[in-house]
Enzyme design. Structure first.
Site, PDB file in Angstrom:
ATOM      1  CB  ILE A   1      -0.927   0.036   1.384  1.00 27.00           C
ATOM      2  CG1 ILE A   1      -2.190   0.854   0.893  1.00 27.00           C
ATOM      3  CG2 ILE A   1      -0.554   0.358   2.623  1.00 27.00           C
ATOM      4  CD1 ILE A   1      -3.482   0.533   1.889  1.00 27.00           C
TER       5      ILE A   1
ATOM      6  CG  ASN B   1      -0.432   1.937  17.760  1.00 22.39           C
ATOM      7  OD1 ASN B   1      -0.179   3.076  18.166  1.00 22.39           O
ATOM      8  ND2 ASN B   1       0.764   1.143  17.288  1.00 22.39           N
TER       9      ASN B   1
ATOM     10  N   GLY C   1       3.709  -3.934  11.410  1.00 23.54           N
ATOM     11  CA  GLY C   1       2.820  -4.185  10.215  1.00 23.54           C
ATOM     12  C   GLY C   1       2.840  -2.833   9.149  1.00 23.54           C
ATOM     13  CB  VAL C   2       0.119  -1.877   7.176  1.00 24.26           C
ATOM     14  CG1 VAL C   2      -0.779  -1.357   7.958  1.00 24.26           C
ATOM     15  CG2 VAL C   2       0.069  -1.137   5.723  1.00 24.26           C
ATOM     16  CG  ASP C   3       1.148   2.432  12.242  1.00 27.88           C
ATOM     17  OD1 ASP C   3       1.304   3.328  11.711  1.00 27.88           O
ATOM     18  OD2 ASP C   3       1.285   2.253  13.597  1.00 27.88           O
TER      19      ASP C   3
ATOM     20  CB  SER D   1      -8.555  -5.661  12.704  1.00 25.57           C
ATOM     21  OG  SER D   1      -8.729  -4.572  13.297  1.00 25.57           O
TER      22      SER D   1
ATOM     23  N   GLY E   1      -3.754  -8.388  10.718  1.00 25.26           N
ATOM     24  CA  GLY E   1      -2.510  -8.675  11.071  1.00 25.26           C
ATOM     25  C   GLY E   1      -2.157  -9.056  12.282  1.00 25.26           C
ATOM     26  CB  VAL E   2      -0.185  -7.257  15.045  1.00 23.92           C
ATOM     27  CG1 VAL E   2      -0.006  -7.165  16.585  1.00 23.92           C
ATOM     28  CG2 VAL E   2       1.195  -7.358  14.470  1.00 23.92           C
TER      29      VAL E   2
HETATM   30  P1  ADP Z   1      -3.411  -4.675  12.774  1.00 19.87           P
HETATM   31  O1  ADP Z   1      -2.661  -4.164  13.725  1.00 19.87           O
HETATM   32  O2  ADP Z   1      -4.657  -3.664  12.285  1.00 19.87           O
HETATM   33  O3  ADP Z   1      -3.900  -5.967  12.569  1.00 19.87           O
HETATM   34  P2  ADP Z   1      -1.272  -5.017  10.857  1.00 19.87           P
HETATM   35  O4  ADP Z   1      -0.399  -4.118  10.310  1.00 19.87           O
HETATM   36  O5  ADP Z   1      -0.532  -5.877  11.556  1.00 19.87           O
HETATM   37  O6  ADP Z   1      -2.712  -4.156  11.443  1.00 19.87           O
HETATM   38  O7  ADP Z   1      -2.013  -5.886   9.699  1.00 19.87           O
HETATM   39  C1  ADP Z   1      -2.648  -5.314   8.843  1.00 19.87           C
HETATM   40  C2  ADP Z   1      -2.427  -5.989   7.551  1.00 19.87           C
HETATM   41  O8  ADP Z   1      -1.868  -5.206   6.655  1.00 19.87           O
HETATM   42  C3  ADP Z   1      -2.257  -7.443   7.437  1.00 19.87           C
HETATM   43  O9  ADP Z   1      -2.736  -8.330   6.500  1.00 19.87           O
HETATM   44  C4  ADP Z   1      -0.704  -7.078   6.853  1.00 19.87           C
HETATM   45  O10 ADP Z   1      -0.201  -8.379   6.144  1.00 19.87           O
HETATM   46  C5  ADP Z   1      -1.006  -5.948   6.158  1.00 19.87           C
HETATM   47  N1  ADP Z   1       0.088  -5.327   5.568  1.00 19.87           N
HETATM   48  C6  ADP Z   1       1.341  -5.341   6.182  1.00 19.87           C
HETATM   49  N2  ADP Z   1       2.466  -4.279   5.515  1.00 19.87           N
HETATM   50  C7  ADP Z   1       1.566  -3.981   4.458  1.00 19.87           C
HETATM   51  C8  ADP Z   1       1.997  -3.255   3.238  1.00 19.87           C
HETATM   52  N3  ADP Z   1       3.097  -2.623   3.177  1.00 19.87           N
HETATM   53  N4  ADP Z   1       0.933  -2.748   2.339  1.00 19.87           N
HETATM   54  C9  ADP Z   1      -0.395  -3.446   2.490  1.00 19.87           C
HETATM   55  N5  ADP Z   1      -0.766  -4.186   3.589  1.00 19.87           N
HETATM   56  C10 ADP Z   1       0.168  -4.412   4.470  1.00 19.87           C
END
Ligand code: ADP
Length: 174
Positions: free
Chosen positions: A12, A25, A33-35, A123, A125-126
């Site tokens: 993304i 968060n 993760g994505v954050d 939500s 992912g982690v």
């Molecule tokens: P949460 O804490 O809300 O679960 P996460 O970041 O752990 O958020 O995960 C949310 C989703 O984003 C997961 O499916 C993870 O695989 C995905 N993700 C992680 N990095 C990226 C990225 N660069 N682009 C798109 N999706 C991502």
């Protein structure tokens, strides 16, 4: 006209949509993760903007289900919309909270004037929600959103083939 809704596999942070949504968060001060990926690609300006949001609008942190827009630093998009998903692993298992993330992010996107929005699987992912549940809630919520009339494109950007399949199935069914 109503927005096209689609799902793709990808990163993304590379999206050229007007706005990308961050699964943040509640501290808004970065995480994994994505954050983590979004902050790493956006650079320090994004963190600075998040700190300002904390000082001004949300001193206690952004509540679950809320969404807030900032600029995007070095990212190719114009806005990052930060939303806080419910954490299944901490007992936050109400689908209405997850739906609120998608609905409030679209409202925030329309408010700033974005025409295209990219979502990750908030939500899934982690925070531990099942991908198929996130996909169903995301698709049904986005399809029902009044802001679709003001948008051209809503794209779900999934990080794995498994999640992409979940979203493709939800798009076909709902
Ligand atoms: P949460 O804490 O809300 O679960 P996460 O970041 O752990 O958020 O995960 C949310 C989703 O984003 C997961 O499916 C993870 O695989 C995905 N993700 C992680 N990095 C990226 C990225 N660069 N682009 C798109 N999706 C991502």
């Amino acid at each position: 006209m109503t927005a096209r809704i689609e799902a793709v596999r990808g990163d993304i942070t590379a999206e050229r949509a007007d706005a990308i949504v961050n699964a943040a968060n509640s501290s808004l001060l970065g995480g994994g993760g994505v954050d983590g990926a979004i902050h790493a690609a956006a650079g320090p300006r994004l963190l600075e903007e998040c700190r300002r949001v904390r000082r001004t609008a949300y001193p206690q942190g952004l509540p679950v289900g809320y969404a807030v827009a900032t600029g995007a630093g070095e990212l190719p998009c114009r806005w990052v919309i930060h939303t806080v998903g419910p954490n299944w692993n901490r007992g936050q298992r109400d689908e209405a909270d997850l739906a609120a993330c998608f609905a409030n992010s679209l409202r925030e996107a329309a408010r700033v004037g974005a025409r295209s929005v990219a979502f990750p699987a908030v939500s899934a992912g982690v925070y531990g929600w099942a991908g198929a549940t996130v996909a169903r809630v995301a698709v049904t919520t986005v399809r029902a959103a009044p802001e679709l009339e003001e948008l051209d494109l809503v794209r779900f950007v999934l990080f794995s083939d498994r999640l992409l399949a979940d979203f493709e199935q939800a798009l076909a069914r709902h």
